[in-house]
Design an enzyme around this catalytic site. Structure first.
Site, mmCIF file in Angstrom:
data_model
loop_
_atom_site.group_PDB
_atom_site.id
_atom_site.type_symbol
_atom_site.label_atom_id
_atom_site.label_comp_id
_atom_site.label_asym_id
_atom_site.label_seq_id
_atom_site.Cartn_x
_atom_site.Cartn_y
_atom_site.Cartn_z
ATOM 1 C CB CYS A 10 -1.013 0.057 1.248
ATOM 2 S SG CYS A 10 -2.010 1.437 1.175
ATOM 3 C CB CYS A 14 -1.424 3.717 8.149
ATOM 4 S SG CYS A 14 -2.509 4.294 6.789
ATOM 5 C CB CYS A 17 -0.932 -0.258 8.310
ATOM 6 S SG CYS A 17 -1.319 -1.515 7.122
ATOM 7 C CB CYS A 54 -15.333 -7.029 6.546
ATOM 8 S SG CYS A 54 -16.478 -6.939 7.709
ATOM 9 C CB CYS A 86 -18.389 -4.860 5.240
ATOM 10 S SG CYS A 86 -17.494 -3.306 5.757
ATOM 11 C CB CYS A 146 -17.956 0.279 9.054
ATOM 12 S SG CYS A 146 -16.916 -0.461 10.115
ATOM 13 N NE ARG A 218 -18.893 -3.792 13.039
ATOM 14 C CZ ARG A 218 -20.059 -4.480 12.882
ATOM 15 N NH1 ARG A 218 -20.291 -5.932 13.432
ATOM 16 N NH2 ARG A 218 -21.223 -4.191 12.412
HETATM 17 S S1 SF4 Z 1 -4.006 1.208 6.984
HETATM 18 FE FE1 SF4 Z 1 -2.403 0.071 5.748
HETATM 19 S S2 SF4 Z 1 -3.504 -1.017 3.934
HETATM 20 FE FE2 SF4 Z 1 -4.860 0.709 4.952
HETATM 21 S S3 SF4 Z 1 -4.442 2.532 3.821
HETATM 22 FE FE3 SF4 Z 1 -3.102 2.568 5.740
HETATM 23 S S4 SF4 Z 1 -1.080 1.391 4.981
HETATM 24 FE FE4 SF4 Z 1 -2.712 1.130 3.343
#
Ligand code: SF4
Length: 285
Positions: A10, A14, A17, A54, A86, A146, A218
């Site tokens: 991705c 984040c 993540c 989901c 979802c 959500c 949740r």
């Molecule tokens: S949480 Fe992970 S998968 Fe979702 S946008 Fe952020 S880096 Fe990408």
């Protein structure tokens, strides 16, 4: 139950993540799963008592074209099995939100994660306002929302209050509010974060329950770091749903047999679905 339909790589950053391409983690990248794989996972989920299925894809925003068409087919497959569908696919245009609604999507997950003020310490590749804009498009399309956040990322209580204030200011409230405890994954910037006190999770859930009385709250990621007693307190504080299964996208989750035992010990039961499939759904006290 949650399935990662496209894992890793991705472009977002984040900090929590393991699927971000910015960090070196054990997550193996994979392309969009096939309709056959999706169908078999969804059938298995239904057999285990899930009523909402989901599908998560590690995208910044949804690429129009064959991949998006495949996701629309997946939504139809899940709905055809009698479950709620979802998706969490990143940012959406209005046309994409409307197409998902037409395919029968029940809910779209798009978390605010944290407060507007703390957001820049966790994510730099998109803004809070972009997040709110996608949420507004989902609402506009008629798909339910959500939206929740994560605690234990180094924030203080004020940050958590501000997140809850943002969520409770959405009008109407999100129908579903996932509250996650950070899973500290090796290779991510938050890997060495001090473990959050589980009572802070309980307090956050209690405040969410009071602020958004009709929402499904949740208890989501991070349950493996909680004792059964801490999970029980979360339910007593107002959490009325958990994710079933051994994985949540890429992080581990208690297995269904452990959850079944815990719910039995607590005298709790799974809600019977009102959907055609007549399978159990969210946890009811
Ligand atoms: S949480 Fe992970 S998968 Fe979702 S946008 Fe952020 S880096 Fe990408």
């Amino acid at each position: 139950m949650l399935l990662s339909i496209k894992t890793g790589g991705c472009p977002e950053d984040c900090a929590y993540c393991p699927q971000s391409a910015h960090y070196r983690t054990d997550v193996t990248r994979s392309e969009l799963v096939s309709i056959e794989e999706l169908t078999s996972a969804a059938e298995q989920a239904r057999g285990q008592g899930a009523t909402r299925f989901c599908m998560g894809a590690a995208w910044r925003d949804v690429p129009d074209g064959p991949a998006f068409s495949q996701v629309l087919t997946m939504v139809r497959v899940v709905r055809g099995l009698g479950m709620e569908a979802c998706c969490t696919l990143g940012m959406l245009t209005q046309a994409q939100a409307d197409a998902l609604a037409d395919a029968g999507l029940t809910a779209y997950n798009h978390n605010l994660d944290t407060s507007p003020e703390f957001y820049g310490s966790i994510i730099t590749t998109r803004t809070y306002d972009e997040r709110l804009a996608t949420l507004a498009r989902v609402r506009q399309s008629g798909v339910t929302v959500c939206c929740g956040g994560i605690i234990g990322m180094g924030e203080d209580r004020h940050v958590r209050y501000r997140l809850l204030q943002q969520l409770a200011s959405l009008d109407p409230h999100p129908e579903s509010v996932p509250v996650n405890m950070l899973v500290r994954v090796e290779g991510t910037p938050l890997a060495d974060m001090k473990a959050e006190d589980p009572f802070e999770l309980v307090r956050t859930i209690a405040a969410a329950r009071i602020l958004m009385p009709a929402s499904i709250v949740r208890l989501s990621a991070g349950r493996l770091s909680l004792t059964d007693e801490a999970q029980a307190l979360c339910f007593l504080a107002g959490a009325n749903s958990v994710f079933l299964g051994e994985r949540l996208l890429t992080t581990p989750n208690p297995g269904t047999s452990h959850d079944e035992q815990l719910l039995n010990r607590l005298g709790m039961r799974l809600t019977v679905s009102t959907s055609d499939a007549k399978v159990p759904a969210d946890v009811a006290g």
